[in-house]
Design a protein around this motif. Structure first.
Motif, PDB file in Angstrom:
ATOM      1  N   GLN A  90      -2.783  -3.229  -3.870  1.00  0.00           N
ATOM      2  CA  GLN A  90      -1.876  -2.311  -3.937  1.00  0.00           C
ATOM      3  C   GLN A  90      -2.292  -1.128  -3.549  1.00  0.00           C
ATOM      4  O   GLN A  90      -1.531   0.146  -3.833  1.00  0.00           O
ATOM      5  CB  GLN A  90      -1.135  -2.155  -5.228  1.00  0.00           C
ATOM      6  N   SER A  91      -3.534  -0.996  -2.785  1.00  0.00           N
ATOM      7  CA  SER A  91      -4.177   0.420  -2.295  1.00  0.00           C
ATOM      8  C   SER A  91      -5.069   0.126  -1.360  1.00  0.00           C
ATOM      9  O   SER A  91      -5.948  -0.941  -1.320  1.00  0.00           O
ATOM     10  CB  SER A  91      -4.697   1.240  -3.412  1.00  0.00           C
ATOM     11  N   ILE A  92      -5.067   0.681  -0.231  1.00  0.00           N
ATOM     12  CA  ILE A  92      -6.089   0.466   1.026  1.00  0.00           C
ATOM     13  C   ILE A  92      -7.431   0.812   0.230  1.00  0.00           C
ATOM     14  O   ILE A  92      -8.358   0.348   0.710  1.00  0.00           O
ATOM     15  CB  ILE A  92      -5.923   1.340   2.179  1.00  0.00           C
TER      16      ILE A  92
ATOM     17  N   VAL B  30       0.782  -1.220   0.018  1.00  0.00           N
ATOM     18  CA  VAL B  30       0.004   0.088  -0.152  1.00  0.00           C
ATOM     19  C   VAL B  30       0.899   1.292  -0.160  1.00  0.00           C
ATOM     20  O   VAL B  30       0.355   2.316   0.619  1.00  0.00           O
ATOM     21  CB  VAL B  30      -0.871  -0.046   1.088  1.00  0.00           C
ATOM     22  N   GLN B  31       2.023   1.164  -0.470  1.00  0.00           N
ATOM     23  CA  GLN B  31       2.960   2.372  -0.856  1.00  0.00           C
ATOM     24  C   GLN B  31       3.530   1.917  -1.950  1.00  0.00           C
ATOM     25  O   GLN B  31       3.794   0.792  -2.223  1.00  0.00           O
ATOM     26  CB  GLN B  31       3.969   2.274   0.256  1.00  0.00           C
TER      27      GLN B  31
ATOM     28  N   ILE C 106       2.728 -13.154   3.857  1.00  0.00           N
ATOM     29  CA  ILE C 106       2.464 -11.938   3.373  1.00  0.00           C
ATOM     30  C   ILE C 106       3.735 -11.085   3.153  1.00  0.00           C
ATOM     31  O   ILE C 106       4.481 -11.009   4.237  1.00  0.00           O
ATOM     32  CB  ILE C 106       1.647 -11.249   4.657  1.00  0.00           C
ATOM     33  N   ILE C 107       4.001 -10.552   2.169  1.00  0.00           N
ATOM     34  CA  ILE C 107       5.002  -9.655   1.789  1.00  0.00           C
ATOM     35  C   ILE C 107       4.454  -8.359   1.854  1.00  0.00           C
ATOM     36  O   ILE C 107       3.648  -8.006   0.784  1.00  0.00           O
ATOM     37  CB  ILE C 107       5.896 -10.133   0.336  1.00  0.00           C
ATOM     38  N   MET C 108       5.006  -7.448   2.426  1.00  0.00           N
ATOM     39  CA  MET C 108       4.339  -5.997   2.545  1.00  0.00           C
ATOM     40  C   MET C 108       5.173  -4.970   2.478  1.00  0.00           C
ATOM     41  O   MET C 108       6.135  -4.852   3.083  1.00  0.00           O
ATOM     42  CB  MET C 108       3.134  -6.079   3.762  1.00  0.00           C
TER      43      MET C 108
ATOM     44  N   GLY D  13       9.704  -2.723   3.073  1.00  0.00           N
ATOM     45  CA  GLY D  13       9.788  -1.511   2.984  1.00  0.00           C
ATOM     46  C   GLY D  13       8.696  -0.842   4.012  1.00  0.00           C
ATOM     47  O   GLY D  13       7.428  -1.177   3.779  1.00  0.00           O
ATOM     48  N   SER D  14       9.209  -0.271   5.228  1.00  0.00           N
ATOM     49  CA  SER D  14       8.392   0.239   6.238  1.00  0.00           C
ATOM     50  C   SER D  14       8.714   1.586   6.530  1.00  0.00           C
ATOM     51  O   SER D  14       9.401   1.934   7.260  1.00  0.00           O
ATOM     52  CB  SER D  14       8.136  -0.845   7.612  1.00  0.00           C
ATOM     53  N   GLY D  15       7.739   2.512   6.042  1.00  0.00           N
ATOM     54  CA  GLY D  15       7.919   3.993   6.221  1.00  0.00           C
ATOM     55  C   GLY D  15       9.431   4.401   6.234  1.00  0.00           C
ATOM     56  O   GLY D  15       9.931   4.102   5.084  1.00  0.00           O
TER      57      GLY D  15
END
Ligand code: CP
Length: 364
Positions: free
Chosen positions: A118-120, A93-94, A145-147, A175-177
């Motif tokens: 791929q989008s909320i 979702v980024q 889950i790959i997020m 990737g987290s923020g």
């Protein structure tokens, strides 16, 4: 150097069962690694601090073997049979091009079926469903889950939530923020190791990281991972406003890793064995701060090539904007397209590790 894990995830789970998310999240990462580790293997892949030298070398052996095996039709068919019974959720979702596609391709190489959100705005989160319930729902249909998420800590939160349910499935942080991008760090180290193989490996080398270091998750994860190598020197080159955060500098000091900070760029280039360029991370702006800073001099141009050592390398996690002149792409020291290609097989090897396929692959 080796990270010590207690072999008992269930002990770690019991320990954390009554802990609140806030307490868990603020626990030092080194004190909670057992929670993400199971049956002798990584279960959730969330932080670069989870990788030690032994693990890195193991994953790279598998990566090289996968590269060789996938060259023939029989080999590719063999690889595709390994996870044909598994399904992966790609929850991105980024925005992402290469991490998404390389994980997608890695799943395909191992035969795994995939689905993507791929989008909320296309999930029930838009109707008010919580992040926790969204993740639990994925675990009803998928095996991993790959997020990628715009907020720090959300991959860890997913692991915290699922490891308390009866159906935990592995989480990979893609990737987290502004926080971490651990699989990018793995492919960066793989690229460094391969490039420096003829000149003694990564030990003793000087790695110059350039750009928006304050908000760049790739340089943060790579800094953590460099602790696995001897006498590495890091030079952080950035505008004063975008210097590396103190948590990373504290980590480096704790592990006796030498680093310096400078706002110089051009003058430092002759010292570097690797120049790791990054773009301005303006998606994290809160009040247009990127526009107030002149980034133009943190860019590699053709005239800089003469300043670089003949056996140095130029890296970039990509995507790039103006940090590297495209005319530099053909210089033999530019390895960023190779770096990008390395991502797919590294991610394949990581999936093979999580699903306990290493022996089967090595024995093929
Ligand atoms: N390096 C990287 O994470 O690229 P993407 O944002 O395209 O996935």
């Amino acid at each position: 150097m080796s990270i010590h894990y207690s072999s008992n995830f269930f002990q770690a789970k019991r320990k954390y069962l009554s802990v609140t998310w806030e307490d868990f999240y603020t626990t030092r990462i080194s004190d909670k690694l057992d929670f993400f580790f199971r049956q002798g293997r990584l279960f959730d892949v969330l932080f670069s601090q989870q990788f030690d030298r032994e693990f890195i070398e193991r994953i790279f052996t598998i990566t090289n073997k996968i590269r060789l095996v996938s060259k023939t039709k029989y080999g590719a068919d063999f690889l595709r049979s390994l996870l044909a019974h598994k399904r992966a959720m790609l929850y991105f979702v980024q925005p992402s091009t290469r991490t998404f596609l390389s994980f997608h391709s890695a799943c395909q190489i191992l035969g795994m079926q995939t689905a993507a959100v791929q989008s909320i705005h296309t999930s029930s989160e838009v109707k008010g469903e919580s992040f926790d319930d969204t993740i639990r729902t994925f675990s009803s249909y998928f095996d991993i889950i790959i997020m990628r998420h715009p907020l720090e800590g959300h991959a860890e939160r997913a692991s915290f939530v699922l490891n308390r349910t009866k159906r935990p499935i592995p989480i990979i942080n893609a990737g987290s923020g502004k926080d971490q991008h651990p699989t990018q760090a793995l492919l960066d180290i793989f690229t460094l190791m391969r490039s420096f193989q003829p000149i003694g490996g990564i030990d003793e080398k000087t790695i110059m990281m350039v750009g928006d270091l304050k908000r760049g998750r790739t340089v943060r994860s790579l800094s953590y991972l460099l602790k696995n190598f001897r006498n590495v020197k890091i030079i952080y080159s950035s505008p004063d406003e975008f210097r590396m955060n103190s948590d990373i500098k504290d980590f480096l000091a704790e592990h006796n890793i030498s680093y310096t900070e400078t706002s110089e760029f051009e003058k430092i280039l002759p010292q570097a064995d690797a120049v790791y360029m990054t773009r301005i991370q303006d998606e994290h702006d809160q009040a247009g701060e990127s526009k107030k800073t002149d980034f133009s001099r943190y860019a590699l141009r053709l005239e800089h090539l003469d300043l670089l050592k003949s056996n140095s390398i130029i890296m970039h996690p990509l995507p790039r904007r103006t940090e590297i002149d495209p005319q530099i792409d053909n210089d033999p020291r530019a390895v960023y397209w190779r770096q990008e290609r390395n991502g797919m097989r590294i991610r394949c090897a990581l999936l093979a590790h999580i699903f306990n396929l290493e022996t089967k692959i090595l024995e093929y």
